[in-house]
Design an enzyme around this catalytic site. Structure first.
Site, PDB file in Angstrom:
ATOM      1  N   GLY A 151      35.231 -19.167  47.904  1.00 45.72           N
ATOM      2  CA  GLY A 151      35.741 -18.875  46.568  1.00 45.72           C
ATOM      3  C   GLY A 151      34.863 -17.931  45.770  1.00 45.72           C
ATOM      4  O   GLY A 151      35.041 -17.762  44.563  1.00 45.72           O
ATOM      5  N   ASN A 171      44.493 -23.803  53.041  1.00 46.85           N
ATOM      6  CA  ASN A 171      44.129 -24.984  52.254  1.00 46.85           C
ATOM      7  C   ASN A 171      44.426 -24.678  50.785  1.00 46.85           C
ATOM      8  O   ASN A 171      43.702 -23.922  50.149  1.00 46.85           O
ATOM      9  CB  ASN A 171      42.633 -25.275  52.462  1.00 46.85           C
ATOM     10  CG  ASN A 171      42.111 -26.358  51.536  1.00 46.85           C
ATOM     11  OD1 ASN A 171      42.891 -27.104  50.930  1.00 46.85           O
ATOM     12  ND2 ASN A 171      40.794 -26.450  51.418  1.00 46.85           N
ATOM     13  N   TRP A 172      45.497 -25.290  50.299  1.00 43.52           N
ATOM     14  CA  TRP A 172      45.918 -24.996  48.911  1.00 43.52           C
ATOM     15  C   TRP A 172      45.013 -25.653  47.881  1.00 43.52           C
ATOM     16  O   TRP A 172      45.116 -25.366  46.693  1.00 43.52           O
ATOM     17  CB  TRP A 172      47.353 -25.482  48.672  1.00 43.52           C
ATOM     18  CG  TRP A 172      48.412 -24.776  49.469  1.00 43.52           C
ATOM     19  CD1 TRP A 172      48.242 -23.774  50.393  1.00 43.52           C
ATOM     20  CD2 TRP A 172      49.820 -25.026  49.418  1.00 43.52           C
ATOM     21  NE1 TRP A 172      49.457 -23.396  50.911  1.00 43.52           N
ATOM     22  CE2 TRP A 172      50.440 -24.149  50.338  1.00 43.52           C
ATOM     23  CE3 TRP A 172      50.620 -25.916  48.687  1.00 43.52           C
ATOM     24  CZ2 TRP A 172      51.822 -24.128  50.527  1.00 43.52           C
ATOM     25  CZ3 TRP A 172      51.994 -25.905  48.888  1.00 43.52           C
ATOM     26  CH2 TRP A 172      52.584 -25.017  49.788  1.00 43.52           C
ATOM     27  N   GLU A 210      33.752 -29.111  49.338  1.00 44.47           N
ATOM     28  CA  GLU A 210      34.044 -29.639  47.990  1.00 44.47           C
ATOM     29  C   GLU A 210      34.084 -31.159  48.001  1.00 44.47           C
ATOM     30  O   GLU A 210      33.680 -31.807  47.031  1.00 44.47           O
ATOM     31  CB  GLU A 210      35.375 -29.039  47.492  1.00 44.47           C
ATOM     32  CG  GLU A 210      35.210 -27.557  47.163  1.00 44.47           C
ATOM     33  CD  GLU A 210      36.449 -26.708  47.340  1.00 44.47           C
ATOM     34  OE1 GLU A 210      37.560 -27.262  47.468  1.00 44.47           O
ATOM     35  OE2 GLU A 210      36.305 -25.470  47.360  1.00 44.47           O
ATOM     36  N   GLY A 256      41.296 -20.461  51.788  1.00 50.62           N
ATOM     37  CA  GLY A 256      41.503 -21.109  50.495  1.00 50.62           C
ATOM     38  C   GLY A 256      42.336 -20.227  49.581  1.00 50.62           C
ATOM     39  O   GLY A 256      43.564 -20.183  49.657  1.00 50.62           O
ATOM     40  N   GLY A 257      41.675 -19.490  48.715  1.00 48.92           N
ATOM     41  CA  GLY A 257      42.366 -18.693  47.674  1.00 48.92           C
ATOM     42  C   GLY A 257      43.490 -17.828  48.212  1.00 48.92           C
ATOM     43  O   GLY A 257      44.586 -17.785  47.624  1.00 48.92           O
ATOM     44  N   HIS A 275      35.406 -31.104  53.994  1.00 51.02           N
ATOM     45  CA  HIS A 275      35.328 -29.843  53.234  1.00 51.02           C
ATOM     46  C   HIS A 275      34.135 -29.914  52.284  1.00 51.02           C
ATOM     47  O   HIS A 275      33.828 -30.980  51.733  1.00 51.02           O
ATOM     48  CB  HIS A 275      36.625 -29.623  52.450  1.00 51.02           C
ATOM     49  CG  HIS A 275      36.720 -28.241  51.889  1.00 51.02           C
ATOM     50  ND1 HIS A 275      36.055 -27.870  50.748  1.00 51.02           N
ATOM     51  CD2 HIS A 275      37.367 -27.140  52.333  1.00 51.02           C
ATOM     52  CE1 HIS A 275      36.299 -26.577  50.513  1.00 51.02           C
ATOM     53  NE2 HIS A 275      37.092 -26.119  51.457  1.00 51.02           N
ATOM     54  N   GLU A 331      32.252 -23.018  57.353  1.00 52.27           N
ATOM     55  CA  GLU A 331      32.476 -22.456  56.029  1.00 52.27           C
ATOM     56  C   GLU A 331      31.153 -22.413  55.265  1.00 52.27           C
ATOM     57  O   GLU A 331      30.749 -23.422  54.662  1.00 52.27           O
ATOM     58  CB  GLU A 331      33.479 -23.312  55.259  1.00 52.27           C
ATOM     59  CG  GLU A 331      34.808 -23.462  55.947  1.00 52.27           C
ATOM     60  CD  GLU A 331      35.902 -23.826  54.960  1.00 52.27           C
ATOM     61  OE1 GLU A 331      36.850 -23.047  54.824  1.00 52.27           O
ATOM     62  OE2 GLU A 331      35.782 -24.873  54.298  1.00 52.27           O
TER      63      GLU A 331
HETATM   64  C1  PEP Z   1      38.012 -23.047  51.606  1.00 50.55           C
HETATM   65  O1  PEP Z   1      37.847 -23.647  50.558  1.00 50.55           O
HETATM   66  O2  PEP Z   1      38.213 -23.666  52.664  1.00 50.55           O
HETATM   67  C2  PEP Z   1      37.933 -21.590  51.564  1.00 50.55           C
HETATM   68  C3  PEP Z   1      37.643 -20.958  52.664  1.00 50.55           C
HETATM   69  O3  PEP Z   1      38.132 -21.011  50.344  1.00 50.55           O
HETATM   70  P1  PEP Z   1      38.209 -19.429  50.039  1.00 50.55           P
HETATM   71  O4  PEP Z   1      39.046 -18.814  51.133  1.00 50.55           O
HETATM   72  O5  PEP Z   1      38.862 -19.350  48.699  1.00 50.55           O
HETATM   73  O6  PEP Z   1      36.808 -18.931  50.045  1.00 50.55           O
END
Ligand code: PEP
Length: 255
Positions: free
Chosen positions: A175, A9-10, A99, A236-237, A97, A169
Site C-alpha cells: 500500500g 485481496n479487497w 495487517e 491489494g489496492g 496477512h 509481502e
Molecule cells: C496486500 O495487502 O496484500 C497488498 C499486496 O496490498 P497492495 O497491493 O495495496 O500493496
C-alpha cells in the site's frame, strides 16, 4: 507443475453492490487462462455468499476469505470459523496477512492453528510472510521470513503442502507504492523455496506456488512475474479496480 495465481485481496473495502459490480466487470474482461493459471478473489466475509453465487460455473476464478478463527467453533463473538467458510464455497483462506499480524497481534503460533483449521476443512491456505522496513534495512530479512515460514507451516506433513500457497509481502511495499525490485523479489522467493526444500525436499519446493505482494500493478506485474521463482501475485489496492486487476491477470496469462 506448480500453479500460477493472481489473487485480489479487497481488504475492508466495497459494499455489496460495489462488490457485485466489480466481479461482473472482472468477468467481462477475463482472458482465457491455461489450466495451470488461476484467479482468486478475496472479498470481505459479508460478500462471500454473493460472490460464490456469481462464481458458479466459472472454473478459472476461485473464492477466498481474508481470515478465519483459530478455533473450530464456540464463544468467539464476531468471529468466523473455517467450517463456515467451507460451507460458503470458499476455496482459499489468506492466513497471516501483515495487517492481521500487526493490528490483531496474530503471532506465528496462532497462525499455525489457523492453518490447521483451513486444511482440516479441505480448503487451501495462502500463507503470508514478509519483513518490516527495519528488518530489511538491517539485512536480516531472510532469517525473519524463514522463521515465519518454519513456525507457521513446518508442523505440516509433506502431503499437506500441496494445499499451501506462500505469499511474500514485504511490509514496506504494501500500500506504499514502493514495490520490491524484481531482483529483490526473486532473491527472497528463491530463499523461501530453499527453506521449504530444506524441510520437505526439492520436489515439494519445486511444486510450491509463491506469490509476490506489495504495490503490484499492471505496469510492474509482467517484470515481477517473469522472475523464475515468482508464481503470480497477491494484489491489494489494484484489485479494487477491474481494469487494473485485469491488467495484472493479463500479465500472468501472457507467461
Ligand atoms: C496486500 O495487502 O496484500 C497488498 C499486496 O496490498 P497492495 O497491493 O495495496 O500493496
Amino acid at each position: 507443475m506448480r500453479k500460477k495465481i493472481v489473487a485480489g485481496n479487497w481488504k475492508m473495502n466495497l459494499d455489496l453492490t460495489e462488490g457485485a459490480e466489480l466481479v461482473n466487470e472482472i468477468f467481462k474482461g477475463l482472458p482465457v487462462l491455461s489450466e495451470d493459471k488461476q484467479v482468486v478473489i478475496a472479498p470481505p466475509y459479508l460478500h462471500l455468499t454473493q460472490t460464490a453465487a456469481q462464481l458458479t460455473g466459472i472454473i478459472d476464478v476461485q473464492l477466498a476469505a481474508q481470515n478465519c478463527h483459530s478455533e473450530a467453533s464456540g464463544a468467539y463473538t464476531g468471529e468466523v470459523s473455517a467450517s463456515m467458510l467451507k460451507s460458503a464455497e470458499v476455496a482459499y483462506v489468506i492466513i497471516g496477512h501483515s495487517e492481521r499480524r500487526e493490528y490483531f497481534k496474530e503471532d506465528n503460533a496462532m497462525l499455525a492453528k489457523k492453518v490447521n483449521q483451513v486444511l482440516s476443512n479441505d480448503m487451501k491456505v495462502i500463507f503470508c510472510c514478509g519483513e518490516p522496513l527495519a528488518i530489511r534495512d538491517a539485512g536480516t530479512q531472510n532469517d525473519h521470513v524463514g522463521t515465519q515460514i518454519r513456525e507457521g507451516l513446518f508442523h505440516l506433513p509433506v502431503a499437506q503442502l500441496t494445499n499451501v500457497v506462500i505469499a511474500y509481502e514485504p511490509i514496506w511495499a504494501i500500500g506504499t507504492g514502493r514495490t520490491a525490485t524484481s531482483a529483490q523479489a526473486q532473491e527472497m522467493h528463491a530463499h523461501i523455496r530453499g527453506v521449504v526444500g530444506g524441510q520437505y525436499g526439492s520436489e515439494a519446493a519445486a511444486n510450491m506456488t509463491i506469490l509476490y505482494g506489495g504495490s503490484c500493478k499492471p505496469s510492474n506485474a509482467a517484470e515481477l512475474f517473469a522472475c523464475p521463482d515468482v508464481d503470480g501475485g497477491l494484489i491489494g489496492g489494484a484489485s479494487l479496480k477491474a481494469s487494473d486487476f485485469l491488467g495484472i491477470v493479463e500479465a500472468m496469462a501472457d507467461l
